[in-house]
Design a protein around this motif. Structure first.
Motif, mmCIF file in Angstrom:
data_model
loop_
_atom_site.group_PDB
_atom_site.id
_atom_site.type_symbol
_atom_site.label_atom_id
_atom_site.label_comp_id
_atom_site.label_asym_id
_atom_site.label_seq_id
_atom_site.Cartn_x
_atom_site.Cartn_y
_atom_site.Cartn_z
ATOM 1 N N ARG A 1 -6.084 13.822 4.061
ATOM 2 C CA ARG A 1 -5.487 13.364 2.800
ATOM 3 C C ARG A 1 -6.558 12.664 1.960
ATOM 4 N NH1 ARG A 1 -1.514 11.357 6.246
ATOM 5 N NH2 ARG A 1 -1.974 9.215 5.636
ATOM 6 N N TYR B 1 0.826 -1.205 0.000
ATOM 7 C CA TYR B 1 0.000 0.000 0.000
ATOM 8 C C TYR B 1 0.868 1.266 0.000
ATOM 9 C CZ TYR B 1 -3.005 3.732 1.686
ATOM 10 O OH TYR B 1 -3.659 4.931 1.815
ATOM 11 N N CYS B 2 1.998 1.218 0.711
ATOM 12 C CA CYS B 2 2.837 2.410 0.840
ATOM 13 C C CYS B 2 3.430 2.853 -0.500
ATOM 14 C CB CYS B 2 3.948 2.174 1.859
ATOM 15 S SG CYS B 2 5.051 0.812 1.436
ATOM 16 N N ASN C 1 -7.173 12.533 -1.113
ATOM 17 C CA ASN C 1 -6.783 11.982 -2.412
ATOM 18 C C ASN C 1 -5.969 10.697 -2.304
ATOM 19 O OD1 ASN C 1 -8.026 14.026 -3.936
ATOM 20 N ND2 ASN C 1 -6.295 15.397 -3.622
ATOM 21 N N ASP C 2 -5.732 10.232 -1.083
ATOM 22 C CA ASP C 2 -5.039 8.955 -0.907
ATOM 23 C C ASP C 2 -5.988 7.798 -1.240
ATOM 24 O OD1 ASP C 2 -2.906 10.395 -0.080
ATOM 25 O OD2 ASP C 2 -2.762 9.519 1.924
ATOM 26 N N TYR C 3 -5.408 6.650 -1.547
ATOM 27 C CA TYR C 3 -6.213 5.449 -1.723
ATOM 28 C C TYR C 3 -6.656 4.943 -0.359
ATOM 29 C CZ TYR C 3 -4.620 5.044 -6.585
ATOM 30 O OH TYR C 3 -4.377 5.270 -7.905
ATOM 31 N N PRO D 1 -9.388 6.860 3.446
ATOM 32 C CA PRO D 1 -8.172 7.624 3.778
ATOM 33 C C PRO D 1 -8.471 8.682 4.842
ATOM 34 C CG PRO D 1 -9.078 8.374 1.693
ATOM 35 C CD PRO D 1 -9.877 7.181 2.100
ATOM 36 N N GLY E 1 0.869 5.836 -3.251
ATOM 37 C CA GLY E 1 0.827 7.295 -3.307
ATOM 38 C C GLY E 1 -0.600 7.798 -3.419
ATOM 39 N N THR E 2 -0.777 8.974 -4.025
ATOM 40 C CA THR E 2 -2.111 9.541 -4.182
ATOM 41 C C THR E 2 -2.796 8.943 -5.397
ATOM 42 O OG1 THR E 2 -1.168 11.377 -5.433
ATOM 43 C CG2 THR E 2 -1.483 11.716 -3.075
ATOM 44 N N ARG E 3 -4.094 9.206 -5.524
ATOM 45 C CA ARG E 3 -4.884 8.631 -6.616
ATOM 46 C C ARG E 3 -4.341 9.053 -7.970
ATOM 47 N NH1 ARG E 3 -9.463 6.141 -5.040
ATOM 48 N NH2 ARG E 3 -10.104 6.495 -2.892
#
Length: 392
Positions: free
Chosen positions: A305, A193-194, A307-309, A301, A197-199
């Motif tokens: 944040r 997952y790390c 826009n994170d997954y 998320p 990043g952002t979508r």
């Protein structure tokens, strides 16, 4: 350059860059004239006067078609090793390697035909700063995009040889055969997952992501889940019927006081998705008879944040043993057998799944842990198993 011969052709081809094509007027710098189509995703780029490529999505600048193609394809498929830049990047809808061929026809009319050069010197397809490009990869991508690849004779020959090797060693992807014995066309490696990043609109929505435990992030599971054995029996039964992916809905009850989600019903969708790579439960990595069922929850998320997954979290589940099979479960099982009857992706239950067990044996073994305590329904299940034999 060397005069004539394949060696001269190779040197000339290796010297062809975007700057050369721009200088000689075959290409013109402009916004949005470059594109890549890969596994259902489209990437658009600007061609600069200096031969650089600017990806419109992020503004990143790349010095060659290969660099851009490799970057974009790895976003969709992290296991991708090369980009096949000149065969993948299109200028106003046409592949760049076609412009390269046009340059050669104009500036070196006595050069041997492209197929002859390819046979004599495979490296001739590479350009300055580019890695060698394999025709098989282009064919694979064309097949996934649903279009017919246009191959030179040399490429066609290599593909034919590759196909023969696949048939000699194992069943190929185009004809997967018995699910348990099928060789995966390409291993789908889960990403952490790390690393997401952002979508990103360019990312393949079917990217596999490793699940995370709540303990790993120092949290407790915020709700409890219980699932009925009848639900498990029905979804496991559905999974065993076909080589294609299956899908369905789960329904139940939410208790706000105890924060308990109880799954009480399963609603299998009688549809054909055709994605053999995503099928269950004949995954070659699970040699056991019993299916591995892994519930997970995608945690939203953090608010700061957005826009994170979401994070896929491993969920602990309590299993409720039902006392008897309900009529809705038996009816759904019968409807599923009827739906897949005679279908090309129906599992052939008389065939061997392992050395001493048929696919029907595997199905029965997997469902054994979900069958109700009341054994009076055993004969009904046997009737359904007999229908399966006839259907396949």
């Amino acid at each position: 350059k060397a005069a004539g011969g394949t060696r001269g052709a190779m040197l000339t081809r290796r010297g062809i860059t975007l700057r050369v094509l721009l200088r000689d007027g075959l290409l013109e710098p402009a916004h949005g004239v470059l594109s890549i189509y890969y596994l259902g995703k489209k990437f658009v780029g600007d061609l600069g006067a200096d031969g650089t490529i600017t990806w419109q999505e992020t503004g990143q600048v790349f010095n060659s078609p290969s660099a851009w193609a490799t970057h974009c394809k790895r976003l969709v498929n992290p296991a991708k090793k090369s980009g096949c830049g000149w065969a993948s990047v299109r200028y106003k809808g046409q592949k760049l390697d076609q412009y390269k061929a046009a340059w050669l026809r104009k500036h070196q009319p006595n050069e041997p035909p492209a197929e002859e050069v390819a046979l004599c010197c495979p490296q001739s397809l590479a350009s300055e700063g580019e890695e060698e490009e394999m025709p098989e990869e282009e064919e694979e991508e064309a097949a996934r995009e649903g279009r017919a690849p246009v191959m030179e004779p040399a490429a066609a020959k290599k593909t034919e040889e590759k196909s023969k090797k696949q048939h000699d060693g194992a069943l190929c992807f185009a004809d997967p055969g018995p699910p348990g014995k099928r060789l995966e066309s390409k291993a789908r490696v889960p990403v952490r997952y790390c690393t997401l990043g952002t979508r990103d609109s360019a990312r393949n929505p079917q990217t596999l992501v490793e699940v995370t435990s709540f303990a790993a992030i120092n949290k407790f599971q915020p709700f409890n889940v219980a699932i009925s054995s009848n639900v498990l029996l029905l979804l496991d039964f559905h999974s065993h019927l076909t080589r294609s992916e299956v899908v369905g809905y789960l329904g139940g009850r939410w208790d706000t006081n105890t924060q308990l989600l109880t799954v009480l019903r399963a609603f299998p969708c009688r549809s054909r998705l055709g994605d053999a790579e995503a099928a269950r439960p004949y995954y070659h990595g699970n040699p056991g008879v019993e299916s591995k069922i892994a519930p997970f929850w995608v945690m939203p998320p953090p608010e700061q944040r957005p826009n994170d997954y979401g994070i896929p979290m491993d969920v602990e589940v309590a299993y409720i043993q039902d006392g008897f099979l309900t009529n809705d479960v038996l009816q759904e099982m019968t409807l599923l057998v009827e739906f897949y009857k005679g279908a090309p992706d129906l599992v052939k239950f008389q065939e061997l799944w392992s050395q001493d067990q048929t696919y029907l044996d595997k199905l029965k073994g997997s469902l054994a842990s979900h069958t109700p305590k009341d054994q009076s329904f055993t004969h009904i299940l046997e009737q359904i198993y007999s229908l399966l034999k006839l259907s396949s």
